[in-house]
Design a protein around this motif. Structure first.
Motif, short mmCIF file in Angstrom:
data_model
loop_
_atom_site.label_atom_id
_atom_site.label_comp_id
_atom_site.label_asym_id
_atom_site.label_seq_id
_atom_site.Cartn_x
_atom_site.Cartn_y
_atom_site.Cartn_z
N THR A 103 1.04 -1.28 -0.07
CA THR A 103 -0.11 -0.03 -0.01
C THR A 103 0.95 1.23 0.14
O THR A 103 1.61 1.30 0.89
CB THR A 103 -0.97 0.10 1.10
OG1 THR A 103 -1.79 -1.29 1.26
CG2 THR A 103 -1.56 1.31 1.22
N ASP A 104 0.53 2.17 -0.82
CA ASP A 104 1.13 3.56 -1.13
C ASP A 104 0.37 4.49 -1.60
O ASP A 104 -0.66 4.12 -2.07
CB ASP A 104 2.43 3.24 -1.83
CG ASP A 104 3.48 4.22 -1.60
OD1 ASP A 104 3.38 5.24 -0.75
OD2 ASP A 104 4.54 4.19 -1.97
N TRP A 105 0.70 5.79 -1.49
CA TRP A 105 -0.08 7.00 -2.12
C TRP A 105 0.13 6.56 -3.54
O TRP A 105 1.05 6.25 -4.18
CB TRP A 105 0.69 8.23 -1.73
CG TRP A 105 -0.28 9.29 -2.17
CD1 TRP A 105 -0.29 10.23 -3.33
CD2 TRP A 105 -1.43 9.84 -1.52
NE1 TRP A 105 -1.18 10.92 -3.64
CE2 TRP A 105 -2.05 10.95 -2.56
CE3 TRP A 105 -2.16 9.39 -0.72
CZ2 TRP A 105 -3.10 11.71 -2.29
CZ3 TRP A 105 -3.48 10.21 -0.38
CH2 TRP A 105 -3.77 11.16 -1.08
N ALA A 202 -1.86 0.41 -5.39
CA ALA A 202 -1.47 1.16 -4.44
C ALA A 202 -2.27 1.08 -3.15
O ALA A 202 -1.84 1.40 -2.06
CB ALA A 202 -1.63 2.58 -5.08
N LYS A 224 1.13 8.97 3.73
CA LYS A 224 1.51 7.92 4.35
C LYS A 224 0.58 6.90 4.62
O LYS A 224 -0.64 7.42 5.57
CB LYS A 224 2.26 8.22 5.49
CG LYS A 224 2.93 7.37 6.54
CD LYS A 224 3.42 7.94 7.73
CE LYS A 224 4.26 6.90 8.70
NZ LYS A 224 4.81 7.21 9.94
#
Length: 261
Positions: A103-105, A202, A224
């Protein structure tokens, strides 16, 4: 068949994901979901047969047992998110999990959608993944819409992003659905093709992974990843939609004021 379709619409309208896809819908719809995008609002006439309600109860009970096993399994394999001591538990005893691996922006090829996401990146953000064939998604969109302004006053941005992996939704149909349901405050984004896959990745949902909707990912300021949650109540909760309840607002107000970042 009309009765079965009506029952599916009724159940999905209650926010219940059912496991009867093979008898109600074409196989391209994922198991446990129902396509409500073309269903009429007035479907009460579908329930003239008294046996329909026995069908509803049996299907409901079966699906609840299936969902319990899914939730318990997820609790076993996903770590619950530990909260600061000054932040109350997530409302209504729902589970808040650490984000999924990867998971990320989002960083998307769709520049317009990326610009809209990045405009909110400096604040706390809840990114909601949805599609029109997901009954619970459609039911909670108005609840989210009611919470947009009170949460924004507390430093939290709600954003809904349509990521229809079955390519039934279009930008135009998603906009029409928002208009039909009076979704006038909730920012709605639409992605397809590579941008859709990038958005799902993401969110920790790459190809071959678990892609259950609706999924809500909480991002701390700066993009974040912080936590995710699924399956929250739909409708009134202590006099307000769950999303706009005092408990939900107090939770996010305390989270924003905490030092987790």
């Amino acid at each position: 068949m009309k009765i079965a379709i009506g029952a599916g619409a009724f159940l999905a309208g209650m926010g219940v994901m059912w496991g009867l896809q093979n008898t109600l819908l074409p196989p391209q719809i994922p198991n446990g979901y129902y396509d409500l995008s073309s269903m009429p609002d007035e479907f009460e006439r579908k329930f003239e047969n008294p046996g329909t309600f026995d069908f509803i109860r049996l299907a409901y009970d079966n699906e609840m047992e299936r969902q319990k096993s899914v939730w318990f399994e997820e609790r076993e394999i996903r770590q619950l998110r530990a909260l600061p001591s000054d932040v109350p538990p997530f409302p209504n005893d729902k589970d808040l999990f650490n984000v999924l691996e990867g998971t990320d922006w989002p960083e998307l090829e769709d520049s317009a959608v990326q610009a809209a996401l990045d405009e909110a990146k400096g604040e706390w953000v809840v990114l909601n993944y949805w599609a029109s064939w997901c009954g619970p998604c459609l039911k909670e969109l108005p609840d989210m819409n009611a919470a947009v302004e009170p949460l924004q006053k507390r430093g939290v941005r709600l954003i809904a992003i349509n990521t229809d992996i079955y390519k039934r939704d279009t930008r135009e149909s998603a906009e029409a659905l928002f208009e039909k349901r009076g979704i006038d405050k909730l920012p709605g984004l639409f992605v397809d093709g590579d941008a859709m896959e990038q958005a799902l990745a993401a969110g920790g949902m790459p190809p071959g992974g678990n892609r259950e909707f609706p999924t809500n990912i909480i991002f701390a300021p700066g993009g974040k990843p912080y936590a995710y949650f699924r399956g929250i109540p739909i409708g009134e909760y202590d006099g307000a939609p769950f999303w706009a309840s005092d408990e939900m607002l107090s939770f996010f107000e305390a989270l924003v004021a905490s030092d987790v970042t």
